[in-house]
Structure formats: structure tokens, C-alpha cells
Enzyme design. Sequence first.
Site, PDB file in Angstrom:
ATOM      1  N   ASP A  84     -36.009 -24.654-106.111  1.00 30.79           N
ATOM      2  CA  ASP A  84     -35.351 -23.718-105.203  1.00 30.79           C
ATOM      3  C   ASP A  84     -34.458 -24.457-104.204  1.00 30.79           C
ATOM      4  OD1 ASP A  84     -34.790 -21.224-104.191  1.00 30.79           O
ATOM      5  OD2 ASP A  84     -36.610 -21.080-102.979  1.00 30.79           O
TER       6      ASP A  84
ATOM      7  N   HIS B 156     -30.492 -13.761-111.033  1.00 35.27           N
ATOM      8  CA  HIS B 156     -30.586 -13.929-109.578  1.00 35.27           C
ATOM      9  C   HIS B 156     -29.510 -14.860-109.030  1.00 35.27           C
ATOM     10  CE1 HIS B 156     -32.171 -14.694-105.611  1.00 35.27           C
ATOM     11  NE2 HIS B 156     -32.407 -15.962-105.907  1.00 35.27           N
TER      12      HIS B 156
END
Length: 501
Positions: free
Chosen positions: A228, A367
Site C-alpha cells: 500500500d 481501485h
Amino acid sequence: MRLSPSFLSLALVIFVGEVVARNVVARASNPASVTGTRKVSLLKNVAGLPAVPTAQQVAVSSLNTDDIQGDILVGMHKQQQRFYFFTINDAATFKTHLAADIAPVVASVTQLSSVSTQPLVALNIAFSQTGLNALGVTDNVGDALFTAGQASNTVGNLKETTDNWVAQFKTPGIHGVILLASDDKSLIDQQEASIQSTFGAAISKVYSLDGAIRPGAEAGHEMFGFLDGIAQPAISGLGTPLPGQLVVDEGVIIVGGTNDPIARPADGWMTGGSFLAFRQLEQLVPEFNKYLLDNAPAVDGKSLQDRADLLGARMVGRWKSGAPIDLTPLADDPALGADPQRNNNFDFTHANFSITTDQTHCPFSAHIRKTRPRADLVAPANSIIRSGIPYGSEVSAAEAAANATTNERGLAFVSYQSQLNKGFQFLQNTWANNPGFIFGKNVQPGQDPIIGQNSGAIRSVVGLDPANPTGALSMGQFVVSRGGEYFFSPPISALTGKLAA
């Protein structure tokens, strides 16, 4: 090092430091801080992520990094962190300690860029609108979402209700947040105790949330397992951008910076600050994993788990290693994921493929495509710097076996931007929640399958099966908002100036 004093958030970010055994802790001369000699960095560079700005980069930067709170530009490199939300009971006493005891130990970007200048506890602080009001600061700060507060219109602004929110986020009682970060939780505990002792009855703790980097090989990965923070933007004038990294003007993140178009208070006290969006996002990991297995696309020669991993990668737009599916559509490539020179260098365009119809590489709904559309829509003004951290325990064997969450875990989401309606709010509502975005495609993509909200209703997402790019999958919510608030992280100079006056 540019920028003038002002605009620091009510997020009192305290980066506490490395393990006590590896640093020398001394009695603090300042009662609000834990002091000592740091021998190792309090921040962690994870393979595949943009690195923390170096002291050399900061020294030649055009930004006034001495006055910008460190968390704003450090990004997702913290190891332990506590978010300490508070209310102000006695404004006069609070202001006295803010200027005398807190401001001197607030960690700047400059300090955090070198181990030799990092404190054991790096301290930042940010304020909500009600917090500024409590301090008698009634200026129009130029951000209607901040002024209204996050809870004011969640249905219209974020496509969610407050039904699942932590009670303390539902009311305007939170005046500020203190962030404590370290790789040693005991130092965070000491720092919190010091702050409470310093302020005494002038503040009350309303709520707190602890986050931590995940263990071992999962370091840098969020709770679903994906690396991330790869696509953080680079700030013009600070360091050298990586291949494929979006470069944005300072004013996109820093209030009063180059190309911040909003009129701010004439005395300039906000210049050098940034708006902080905080969100406590619960992640239903066992349920997410079960969904992937139950809906795994049919691919010849792949096991069920491999096909489930493929579905997850197409929902996110990256494999768990961080490798983008736009570059490696059918199989993970961990070496690619760990290489910041390559893992962000793509834009969804491919020779002999139309960007309006091609989902064989990356779905329109993925996403990372919904939240940074690259060649689909170049929009540097709609950028944020993320500085969040996972919270909660790892999935237990019992939870995995039952495919059901019993212990809350997720992401303590933090983003910094100079305008909430161009940053977090825009990305969430105009892009992630909007089934029609990305526009101009041959199909309607549906909501972002990871963070997209649909007012509690079932979501429909298109393009996740590589063999059926126009087919839709229905899914519930795997990320559940537990609430949040908007804060302003002021420049360090404002802590002894405007906010202490």
C-alpha cells in the site's frame, strides 16, 4: 525551504522512535516530550514504496520544510502510531502549553529526514473546526467541508450513513488529534502520559486508536494483503520523482503553496499547513477472502487459490506484491512489485488496444484506476498524500475457518491535501463511489470494489472477469466506515502565533 508560518492540523503527530534498547532515553527537559539519542530511524522504508525524503533532498528543497509538520510529507512509513483525539476544556491554559511545551517538540519534515535529527517522539498536532472555534480562531479557512465537519452530510458527501460509526465521531466534540508514532509502543505510552500531565484538566481524551505496521513479510501491506502507498505523488521542488510518479505543485498538498487557488486569511497564518482527512476503515478480511474464492474467474491451468488471487488483483489493480496488473495481467511478479523504478511506471495504454474498451490488462473499475486514472484522466489537482497505517490484530485461525470477522481490523486512513473537496472528498465521492466513472468507456464500470460506497446497498462492479469484460459482479461492503473527522494541520509557527494568541 519556502513557505510561511501557519496551517498545521489538529493532529498532534508524535513519532516516538525506535526500540528503547536501541536508543538512549533521557529525562525530558520539556515535560511534554520524551527525549533521548536516536541511533536508528523511527521510520521504515519498505521495498517497493517511494522512500522517505532524504536530508540532502530536503536541504535543497524549495519548500519551507522547517515549518511543515513531518507527517504531511513523510507518508506511509511509520511503524507504531496512536491517534489521540481530544477536546479542549480550558482554552487559555491549553494555549499556554501549546506554545511553551508542544510547539518546541513538534517534528518538522526537516527533522524527520535524518536519523541524526529525529526525536524519539516526533510530535504533530491538528485541529478540527470546533477545535479552532474553541481557541477563538474564527477565520474563514476556505474549506466548507472542514468547516461543516465530516459527520455533517455523510449520505450526500460520502454515500454512507453513520450507523456503523464510533459514537465519538458522530458529534462535534473532537477538537483535535495527537498522532504518536514509533516502533516501540512503550514510548508512545510515555509520550501520551507526558502530554496528559502537561495539559492537565485543560484537555480530555475523547477517543484513541492504535495502528502498527504489519509483521514480517507483510510490512507495508494493508490488511487485505496488498502493498500500500506505491502511487504517492511527488511534490514539485522536493526530491526526484520515480518513473511514472505523478508530480504535483506544492499547493495541491500545502496551503498557501504554489498554485493553491483558494483565498486564505490575509495574515498568512495557514501557509505551510494542510487539511487532514482521518477515516477509521474496518476491513472484513475473512469475508473478502471468501468472496474471492466463491467468485474466482475460470482460467485454464490455474488452481482455485490462484484464480481467487487473480480476482483480488483485478479488484485492486495490483497483485499483493504491489506489481500492477496493467504490466503483468495474469500472474504476480514480486520482483516487479518490489522495484519502485518499475512498479508505478504505467498508464493503462497499450499498443493495439483501445483505452476505451480494453480491460484485459486492468479493469476500469479497479481501485488504483478509479482513484488515479492516469491516461484515462490526468488530474494532478485531485491528488493526496496518504499517511495512514493498519490497525487491529492479524486474522485468527478461527476467523479464517469461519469466514467471519470477530476482531476489528482495518486501516487508519489519513490523507493530506490543501482542499478537501479536490482531495479526499473528490476521490471518494466523485470517482470511487460513482458507478459511471471512469467516463468515456464502452461499459459503466460500477463502484470501486474496495472503497466504493453505495449508501449501504449492494454494489455492481464490471470487468473483473478477464474472459467476460462486460459482465458484472454483485458484492457487499468489504470496507466499512467507522467514522472520522476533518482536521487542519497548521504550520509549526502557528502554534506559537495565531493559535496561541
